[in-house]
Scaffold this motif. Structure first.
Motif, mmCIF file in Angstrom:
data_model
loop_
_atom_site.group_PDB
_atom_site.id
_atom_site.type_symbol
_atom_site.label_atom_id
_atom_site.label_comp_id
_atom_site.label_asym_id
_atom_site.label_seq_id
_atom_site.Cartn_x
_atom_site.Cartn_y
_atom_site.Cartn_z
ATOM 1 N N PRO A 14 31.853 -25.905 14.914
ATOM 2 C CA PRO A 14 33.235 -26.322 14.649
ATOM 3 C C PRO A 14 33.913 -26.819 15.921
ATOM 4 N N GLY A 15 34.652 -27.912 15.774
ATOM 5 C CA GLY A 15 35.289 -28.551 16.913
ATOM 6 C C GLY A 15 34.430 -29.593 17.583
ATOM 7 N N GLY A 16 33.171 -29.671 17.210
ATOM 8 C CA GLY A 16 32.260 -30.625 17.815
ATOM 9 C C GLY A 16 32.367 -32.015 17.219
ATOM 10 N N TYR A 79 29.566 -47.510 11.667
ATOM 11 C CA TYR A 79 29.514 -46.224 12.357
ATOM 12 C C TYR A 79 30.642 -45.333 11.860
ATOM 13 N N LEU A 80 30.409 -44.038 11.930
ATOM 14 C CA LEU A 80 31.462 -43.075 11.637
ATOM 15 C C LEU A 80 31.471 -42.061 12.767
ATOM 16 N N GLN A 81 32.494 -42.149 13.599
ATOM 17 C CA GLN A 81 32.666 -41.179 14.666
ATOM 18 C C GLN A 81 33.472 -40.014 14.114
ATOM 19 N N MET A 82 32.876 -38.837 14.172
ATOM 20 C CA MET A 82 33.510 -37.653 13.603
ATOM 21 C C MET A 82 33.811 -36.666 14.719
ATOM 22 N N ASN A 83 35.078 -36.423 14.940
ATOM 23 C CA ASN A 83 35.520 -35.486 15.975
ATOM 24 C C ASN A 83 36.225 -34.305 15.329
ATOM 25 N N SER A 84 36.379 -33.256 16.105
ATOM 26 C CA SER A 84 37.080 -32.045 15.625
ATOM 27 C C SER A 84 36.545 -31.600 14.284
ATOM 28 N N LEU A 85 35.246 -31.533 14.182
ATOM 29 C CA LEU A 85 34.622 -31.207 12.907
ATOM 30 C C LEU A 85 34.943 -29.789 12.462
ATOM 31 N N LYS A 86 35.064 -29.648 11.153
ATOM 32 C CA LYS A 86 35.402 -28.367 10.534
ATOM 33 C C LYS A 86 34.292 -27.965 9.577
ATOM 34 N N PRO A 87 34.162 -26.690 9.282
ATOM 35 C CA PRO A 87 33.137 -26.274 8.311
ATOM 36 C C PRO A 87 33.263 -26.999 6.971
ATOM 37 N N GLU A 88 34.460 -27.319 6.573
ATOM 38 C CA GLU A 88 34.650 -28.017 5.298
ATOM 39 C C GLU A 88 34.192 -29.467 5.332
ATOM 40 N N ASP A 89 33.816 -29.970 6.490
ATOM 41 C CA ASP A 89 33.220 -31.301 6.579
ATOM 42 C C ASP A 89 31.725 -31.276 6.250
#
Length: 122
Positions: A14-16, A79-89
């Motif tokens: 999480p947060g990665g 591309y899809l840059q995904m930041n601040s990832l959460k468990p619900e992602d």
């Protein structure tokens, strides 16, 4: 016919951050829209983000401010840059494109990638 190859999924805390890529190949005139969808276990597939050929973008409310979609039209890649990832992602992420195949008509066809797993967990 359009063939999509996705890459970049994986396990992240999480947060990665993760960056997904989807490259389109095959025989087509142009790609109107390139987008990302996701499907979590037991849930319906949902739109995450989409980008038109003129770089107009659309995001799900749940990812606004955290995810960024970009296109490289010369490489037929999104591309899809995904930041601040959460468990619900956590979900399988699918690439989808809308492509015009023939110069004989204006029909647009939809194509899906095979999906890439994104898991957000500590």
């Amino acid at each position: 016919q359009v063939h999509l190859v996705e890459s970049g999924g994986g396990l992240v805390q999480p947060g990665g951050s993760l960056r997904l890529s989807c490259k389109a190949s095959g025989s087509f005139l142009n790609i109107n829209v390139m987008g990302w969808y996701r499907q979590a276990p037991g849930k319906q597939r949902e739109l995450v983000a989409a980008a038109t050929s003129t770089s107009s973008t659309n995001y799900a409310d749940s990812v606004k401010g955290r995810f960024t979609i970009t296109r490289d039209n010369a490489k037929n890649t999104v591309y899809l840059q995904m930041n601040s990832l959460k468990p619900e992602d956590t979900a399988v992420y699918y690439c989808k494109v809308a492509a015009r195949i023939s110069s004989q008509n204006s029909l647009v066809y939809m194509y899906w990638g095979q999906g890439t797993q994104v898991t957000v967990s500590s």
